[in-house]
Design a protein around this motif. Structure first.
Motif: not given
Length: 532
Positions: A144-148, A154-160, A229-243
């Protein structure tokens, strides 16, 4: 010690033509560089001149990305000197286009990729990363990269990009940062059929197989980098909350889409009350969108209401949601677990009718659906509020719920507007508005720096509440008079330092710190900050 071309090819050591004559002799660089010794200021100006010559922001992104690969120090000097101009180029909104085109414009590899084929070997292969003292990891699975949507590897651009902001905005040493993509496949058919796609070319891993792979990664990261520190970024909502729920009590981690967005939005709402003269506890707040970002904001706002003396049930009555199927009410059968606490005993209503019935003071959009704050919506908010607060938080700019110009025009210049991506100044009548970007960059770098400074064990919601209040306290009356609910981004390093000091102080007070408390917390935090 490296010498000659080895120095010039090391992005952390390379200073290009700013090397002094003495350093050129010492490092074996004589003859490898032209005669002139340039100053740092001249080098920064060269970069800015070259950026201005390029026709598109994606070309500017590529130039800056190339500079980061060659000369890390200059890259961060450029950001430091021109933060307002550069941030939109290295992150939102331009990073969205960069992610879409990642496989087609691949350059030197950045970041660490983990696939299902690496199961059982993740701890061992992490040793392939050249730096050993890692303090911040930003990880995505690209779903779930941004609103895209699902962009896979290809989402590697986000953590970088996020880690570049940690360094630029909060002085985290870039050599201590690790961008990670859990490349577990993609359900984006177009990507899988693209012969140039660089990722794992299968449908996404799901269920237990997915969660055990993430478990292995988190355990491996904690083992190899115990202070990270581990920052979770741009995961789909159900997985984001579960993790987040899976790890928040046993790892130094947070989800920026849930908790970082929440702190920034809450700070903006606090700022808005200084203009409307309403008490925070009197506000009714409505969300358009019911995903991880919106629910994360509501969860932190619930904590803020409770901190002001309300019960949890009373706090939640101030918060309502509208999603694609209308108002979130108890009679609906399609709600996810994280929506249930905010389902009210009301009849089903559409968006505009829900505004009429609930009469919110603040409207927060986190939909990824552009144009959903229509003229009718803004008009309705303006009819029930003298100064309606509109937060169009979806990224990138093309996904914003409305533009700044629309918000001011449709409200007769009365809207208090903030957005997730930047908008320029807007003239309406005799007034020139300068809407501030409600970007997570205001808080996550400072929260991370504070957590590292005190070596926090975990990051509970109290620390994000502290960050929100600190940020809101930095907004001055001249900012509010110009329509800005946030302080200027040019002060981002000072903002991050203030937030880091507040977060670390709160962590010490809550006995969350593994580091002994220094006499002067702020000075201790500031001494940690990398300066290019």
């Amino acid at each position: 010690m490296k010498r000659g071309f080895d120095v010039l090819r090391d992005k952390a050591l390379n200073r290009s033509i700013t090397f002094s004559r003495r350093d050129r002799d010492r490092l074996g660089l004589r003859g490898l560089l032209p005669h002139r010794v340039a100053t740092d200021r001249q080098m920064v100006q060269r970069v800015m001149d070259n950026l201005q010559r390029l026709p598109r922001d994606i070309d500017r992104y590529m130039l800056l990305s190339s500079l980061q690969e060659r000369n890390q120090r200059l890259f961060y000097q450029v950001i430091d000197a021109h933060v307002d101009t550069i941030l939109p180029l290295i992150y939102t909104p331009t990073v969205g286009e960069a992610c879409r085109e990642f496989s087609h414009m691949a350059r030197d590899p950045k970041g660490f990729f983990i696939t299902p084929d690496d199961r059982g070997s993740i701890r061992r292969i992490l040793a392939n990363w050249p730096r050993k003292d890692i303090r911040v990891i930003v990880v995505t699975d690209g779903e779930r990269i941004l609103g895209l949507g699902d962009l896979g590897a290809n989402g590697m651009g986000i953590p970088v990009g996020k880690l570049a902001l940690y360094t630029a905005c909060a002085g985290i040493d870039p050599e201590k940062c690790l961008p990670v993509t859990l490349d577990v496949g993609t359900n984006n058919d177009a990507l899988r059929k693209d012969l140039l796609y660089l990722g794992y070319p299968r449908r996404r891993l799901t269920g237990n197989a997915y969660f055990t792979l993430v478990d292995e990664f988190v355990s491996a990261a904690q083992s190899r980098y115990p202070d990270a520190l581990i920052q979770f970024e741009d995961f789909l909502t159900p997985n984001a909350y579960a993790l987040l729920n899976r790890y928040r009590q046993r790892a130094l981690c947070f989800n920026d889409d849930i908790q970082g967005t929440a702190a920034v939005a809450l700070a903006g709402v606090y700022s808005s009350t200084r203009i409307t003269n309403l008490r925070f506890t009197d506000l009714n707040i409505m969300f358009l969108g019911a995903g991880s970002a919106a629910t994360g904001i509501a969860d932190l706002m619930t904590a803020a209401f409770v901190d002001e003396g309300l019960t949890v049930d009373e706090a939640r009555r101030h918060l309502s949601f509208v999603d694609v199927n209308g108002l979130v009410v108890k009679s609906r059968t399609d709600l996810l677990e994280h929506n249930l606490p905010y389902a009210h005993e009301m009849r089903p209503l559409g968006f505009v009718d829900a505004i009429e019935a609930i009469r919110p003071h603040v409207l927060i959009g986190a939909t990824g659906a552009p144009g959903t704050f229509t003229q009718a919506v803004v008009g309705k908010m303006s009819s029930i509020n003298q100064r309606p607060a509109l937060f169009a938080l979806s990224n990138p700019t093309s996904r914003a719920e409305c533009t700044a110009e629309q918000a001011y025009a449709w409200s007769g210049g009365r809207a208090l507007f903030a957005s997730g991506s930047p908008f320029g100044p807007v003239a309406f009548g005799e007034t020139m508005f300068h809407p501030a970007q409600g970007n997570n960059v205001y808080v996550f770098p400072g929260i991370g720096l504070g957590a590292l400074a005190c070596r926090a064990r975990t990051l509970p919601d109290e620390l994000f509440l502290t960050a929100a209040r600190t940020l809101a306290g930095l907004v001055r009356r001249p900012h509010l008079d110009k329509g800005s609910l946030y302080p200027p981004l040019r002060d981002i390093r000072k903002i991050s330092l203030a937030i880091a000091a507040s977060v670390a102080t709160q962590a010490y007070a809550m006995n969350l710190a593994r580091e002994a408390r220094p006499r002067n917390v702020r000075a201790s935090v500031e001494a940690m900050m990398y300066r290019p």
